[in-house]
Motif scaffolding. Structure first.
Motif, PDB file in Angstrom:
ATOM      1  N   CYS A  88      34.286  26.823  75.689  1.00  0.00           N
ATOM      2  CA  CYS A  88      35.109  27.404  74.623  1.00  0.00           C
ATOM      3  C   CYS A  88      35.580  28.834  74.883  1.00  0.00           C
ATOM      4  O   CYS A  88      36.539  29.289  74.254  1.00  0.00           O
ATOM      5  CB  CYS A  88      34.337  27.386  73.308  1.00  0.00           C
ATOM      6  SG  CYS A  88      33.571  25.793  72.905  1.00  0.00           S
ATOM      7  N   ALA A  89      34.897  29.551  75.772  1.00  0.00           N
ATOM      8  CA  ALA A  89      35.136  30.987  75.930  1.00  0.00           C
ATOM      9  C   ALA A  89      36.489  31.332  76.542  1.00  0.00           C
ATOM     10  O   ALA A  89      36.930  32.473  76.424  1.00  0.00           O
ATOM     11  CB  ALA A  89      34.014  31.618  76.751  1.00  0.00           C
ATOM     12  N   LEU A  90      37.162  30.382  77.170  1.00  0.00           N
ATOM     13  CA  LEU A  90      38.486  30.694  77.709  1.00  0.00           C
ATOM     14  C   LEU A  90      39.480  30.978  76.588  1.00  0.00           C
ATOM     15  O   LEU A  90      40.457  31.697  76.803  1.00  0.00           O
ATOM     16  CB  LEU A  90      39.007  29.552  78.584  1.00  0.00           C
ATOM     17  CG  LEU A  90      38.334  29.425  79.944  1.00  0.00           C
ATOM     18  CD1 LEU A  90      38.861  28.186  80.667  1.00  0.00           C
ATOM     19  CD2 LEU A  90      38.577  30.666  80.780  1.00  0.00           C
ATOM     20  N   ASP A 120      37.766  40.150  70.632  1.00  0.00           N
ATOM     21  CA  ASP A 120      38.880  39.299  70.244  1.00  0.00           C
ATOM     22  C   ASP A 120      38.890  38.034  71.081  1.00  0.00           C
ATOM     23  O   ASP A 120      38.433  38.030  72.229  1.00  0.00           O
ATOM     24  CB  ASP A 120      40.206  40.041  70.446  1.00  0.00           C
ATOM     25  CG  ASP A 120      40.330  41.273  69.562  1.00  0.00           C
ATOM     26  OD1 ASP A 120      39.820  41.238  68.428  1.00  0.00           O
ATOM     27  OD2 ASP A 120      40.923  42.263  70.017  1.00  0.00           O
ATOM     28  N   SER A 121      39.460  36.987  70.528  1.00  0.00           N
ATOM     29  CA  SER A 121      39.608  35.741  71.280  1.00  0.00           C
ATOM     30  C   SER A 121      40.673  35.929  72.351  1.00  0.00           C
ATOM     31  O   SER A 121      41.717  36.539  72.093  1.00  0.00           O
ATOM     32  CB  SER A 121      40.031  34.604  70.349  1.00  0.00           C
ATOM     33  OG  SER A 121      39.003  34.285  69.450  1.00  0.00           O
ATOM     34  N   PRO A 122      40.446  35.414  73.558  1.00  0.00           N
ATOM     35  CA  PRO A 122      41.462  35.497  74.609  1.00  0.00           C
ATOM     36  C   PRO A 122      42.784  34.839  74.198  1.00  0.00           C
ATOM     37  O   PRO A 122      43.851  35.302  74.578  1.00  0.00           O
ATOM     38  CB  PRO A 122      40.828  34.763  75.794  1.00  0.00           C
ATOM     39  CG  PRO A 122      39.359  34.874  75.568  1.00  0.00           C
ATOM     40  CD  PRO A 122      39.199  34.840  74.065  1.00  0.00           C
ATOM     41  N   LEU A 123      42.715  33.770  73.417  1.00  0.00           N
ATOM     42  CA  LEU A 123      43.898  33.096  72.899  1.00  0.00           C
ATOM     43  C   LEU A 123      44.042  33.493  71.433  1.00  0.00           C
ATOM     44  O   LEU A 123      43.172  33.192  70.611  1.00  0.00           O
ATOM     45  CB  LEU A 123      43.746  31.580  73.042  1.00  0.00           C
ATOM     46  CG  LEU A 123      44.934  30.720  72.655  1.00  0.00           C
ATOM     47  CD1 LEU A 123      46.137  31.014  73.548  1.00  0.00           C
ATOM     48  CD2 LEU A 123      44.566  29.243  72.767  1.00  0.00           C
ATOM     49  N   LYS A 124      45.133  34.178  71.116  1.00  0.00           N
ATOM     50  CA  LYS A 124      45.299  34.774  69.782  1.00  0.00           C
ATOM     51  C   LYS A 124      45.076  33.783  68.641  1.00  0.00           C
ATOM     52  O   LYS A 124      44.453  34.111  67.641  1.00  0.00           O
ATOM     53  CB  LYS A 124      46.688  35.391  69.679  1.00  0.00           C
ATOM     54  CG  LYS A 124      46.922  36.137  68.410  1.00  0.00           C
ATOM     55  CD  LYS A 124      48.295  36.771  68.393  1.00  0.00           C
ATOM     56  CE  LYS A 124      48.512  37.511  67.092  1.00  0.00           C
ATOM     57  NZ  LYS A 124      49.793  38.187  67.056  1.00  0.00           N
ATOM     58  N   GLU A 125      45.580  32.550  68.775  1.00  0.00           N
ATOM     59  CA  GLU A 125      45.444  31.590  67.673  1.00  0.00           C
ATOM     60  C   GLU A 125      44.077  30.914  67.604  1.00  0.00           C
ATOM     61  O   GLU A 125      43.807  30.148  66.678  1.00  0.00           O
ATOM     62  CB  GLU A 125      46.560  30.541  67.691  1.00  0.00           C
ATOM     63  CG  GLU A 125      46.710  29.778  68.963  1.00  0.00           C
ATOM     64  CD  GLU A 125      47.703  30.414  69.948  1.00  0.00           C
ATOM     65  OE1 GLU A 125      47.861  29.831  71.012  1.00  0.00           O
ATOM     66  OE2 GLU A 125      48.269  31.465  69.692  1.00  0.00           O
ATOM     67  N   ALA A 126      43.210  31.177  68.545  1.00  0.00           N
ATOM     68  CA  ALA A 126      41.860  30.606  68.540  1.00  0.00           C
ATOM     69  C   ALA A 126      40.923  31.552  67.787  1.00  0.00           C
ATOM     70  O   ALA A 126      40.698  32.672  68.219  1.00  0.00           O
ATOM     71  CB  ALA A 126      41.373  30.395  69.974  1.00  0.00           C
TER      72      ALA A 126
END
Length: 105
Positions: free
Chosen positions: A36-38, A47-53
Protein backbone atom coordinates in the motif's frame (compact mmCIF):
# COMPACT_ATOMS: atom_id res chain seq x y z
CA UNK A 1 12.95 -17.06 45.15
CA UNK A 2 9.81 -19.21 44.97
CA UNK A 3 7.64 -16.13 45.45
CA UNK A 4 9.42 -14.34 42.61
CA UNK A 5 8.95 -17.33 40.32
CA UNK A 6 5.29 -17.64 41.30
CA UNK A 7 4.76 -13.93 40.65
CA UNK A 8 6.37 -14.21 37.23
CA UNK A 9 4.23 -17.21 36.34
CA UNK A 10 1.10 -15.32 37.37
CA UNK A 11 2.04 -12.35 35.20
CA UNK A 12 2.97 -14.44 32.14
CA UNK A 13 -0.62 -14.80 30.84
CA UNK A 14 -1.02 -11.02 31.07
CA UNK A 15 2.04 -10.44 28.88
CA UNK A 16 1.01 -12.84 26.12
CA UNK A 17 -1.99 -10.91 24.71
CA UNK A 18 0.12 -7.76 24.38
CA UNK A 19 2.82 -9.75 22.62
CA UNK A 20 0.27 -11.34 20.29
CA UNK A 21 -1.19 -7.92 19.50
CA UNK A 22 2.28 -6.52 18.84
CA UNK A 23 2.88 -9.39 16.42
CA UNK A 24 -0.37 -8.61 14.59
CA UNK A 25 0.57 -4.95 14.36
CA UNK A 26 4.03 -5.79 13.00
CA UNK A 27 2.64 -8.21 10.41
CA UNK A 28 0.02 -5.66 9.40
CA UNK A 29 2.69 -3.02 9.01
CA UNK A 30 4.72 -5.31 6.76
CA UNK A 31 1.65 -6.02 4.64
CA UNK A 32 0.73 -2.37 4.14
CA UNK A 33 4.37 -1.38 3.59
CA UNK A 34 4.64 -4.01 0.85
CA UNK A 35 1.25 -3.50 -0.79
CA UNK A 36 0.00 0.00 0.00
CA UNK A 37 2.88 2.41 0.66
CA UNK A 38 3.43 3.32 -3.00
CA UNK A 39 0.14 5.26 -2.88
CA UNK A 40 -0.86 5.72 0.79
CA UNK A 41 0.87 7.31 3.74
CA UNK A 42 0.92 4.31 6.06
CA UNK A 43 2.46 5.83 9.18
CA UNK A 44 1.40 8.35 11.78
CA UNK A 45 2.87 11.25 9.78
CA UNK A 46 3.37 12.36 6.23
CA UNK A 47 1.43 12.79 3.03
CA UNK A 48 0.34 10.01 0.72
CA UNK A 49 2.55 9.68 -2.38
CA UNK A 50 -0.65 9.60 -4.47
CA UNK A 51 -2.73 12.68 -3.65
CA UNK A 52 -6.12 10.94 -3.95
CA UNK A 53 -5.05 8.02 -1.73
CA UNK A 54 -6.00 8.84 1.87
CA UNK A 55 -3.42 8.46 4.63
CA UNK A 56 -4.17 5.29 6.57
CA UNK A 57 -4.04 7.15 9.88
CA UNK A 58 -7.21 9.06 8.84
CA UNK A 59 -9.27 6.10 7.62
CA UNK A 60 -11.25 6.05 10.87
CA UNK A 61 -12.77 9.41 9.89
CA UNK A 62 -14.30 7.77 6.80
CA UNK A 63 -15.05 4.24 8.04
CA UNK A 64 -15.19 2.43 11.35
CA UNK A 65 -11.91 0.47 11.20
CA UNK A 66 -13.55 -2.79 12.29
CA UNK A 67 -15.98 -2.48 9.38
CA UNK A 68 -13.09 -2.63 6.94
CA UNK A 69 -12.61 -6.32 7.78
CA UNK A 70 -15.48 -7.35 5.52
CA UNK A 71 -14.20 -5.23 2.64
CA UNK A 72 -10.73 -6.73 3.05
CA UNK A 73 -12.19 -10.23 3.01
CA UNK A 74 -14.36 -9.68 -0.04
CA UNK A 75 -11.82 -7.64 -1.95
CA UNK A 76 -11.68 -3.88 -1.90
CA UNK A 77 -12.85 -2.65 -5.27
CA UNK A 78 -13.45 0.97 -4.35
CA UNK A 79 -10.90 3.51 -3.32
CA UNK A 80 -8.81 5.72 -5.51
CA UNK A 81 -9.03 5.04 -9.28
CA UNK A 82 -5.69 3.28 -9.62
CA UNK A 83 -6.09 1.09 -6.52
CA UNK A 84 -5.53 -2.60 -7.21
CA UNK A 85 -8.02 -5.13 -5.86
CA UNK A 86 -6.93 -6.97 -2.72
CA UNK A 87 -8.48 -9.97 -1.06
CA UNK A 88 -6.93 -10.95 2.26
CA UNK A 89 -7.20 -14.11 4.31
CA UNK A 90 -8.58 -13.88 7.89
CA UNK A 91 -5.13 -13.71 9.54
CA UNK A 92 -4.01 -10.92 7.20
CA UNK A 93 -7.24 -9.03 7.88
CA UNK A 94 -6.66 -9.19 11.65
CA UNK A 95 -3.08 -8.02 11.15
CA UNK A 96 -4.02 -5.06 8.93
CA UNK A 97 -6.90 -4.01 11.21
CA UNK A 98 -4.57 -4.16 14.24
CA UNK A 99 -2.02 -2.02 12.41
CA UNK A 100 -4.62 0.51 11.28
CA UNK A 101 -5.92 0.85 14.83
CA UNK A 102 -2.37 1.40 16.09
CA UNK A 103 -1.77 4.45 13.88
CA UNK A 104 -5.07 6.33 14.17
CA UNK A 105 -4.81 10.02 15.02
Amino acid sequence: MKRLLASCLLLLPLAQPATAQEGRIQRGQVFVQTNCALCHAIGRYGDSPLKEAPPFRTLHTRYPIDNLAEALAEGIVTGHPSMPEFQLDPAQINDVIAYLKSIQE
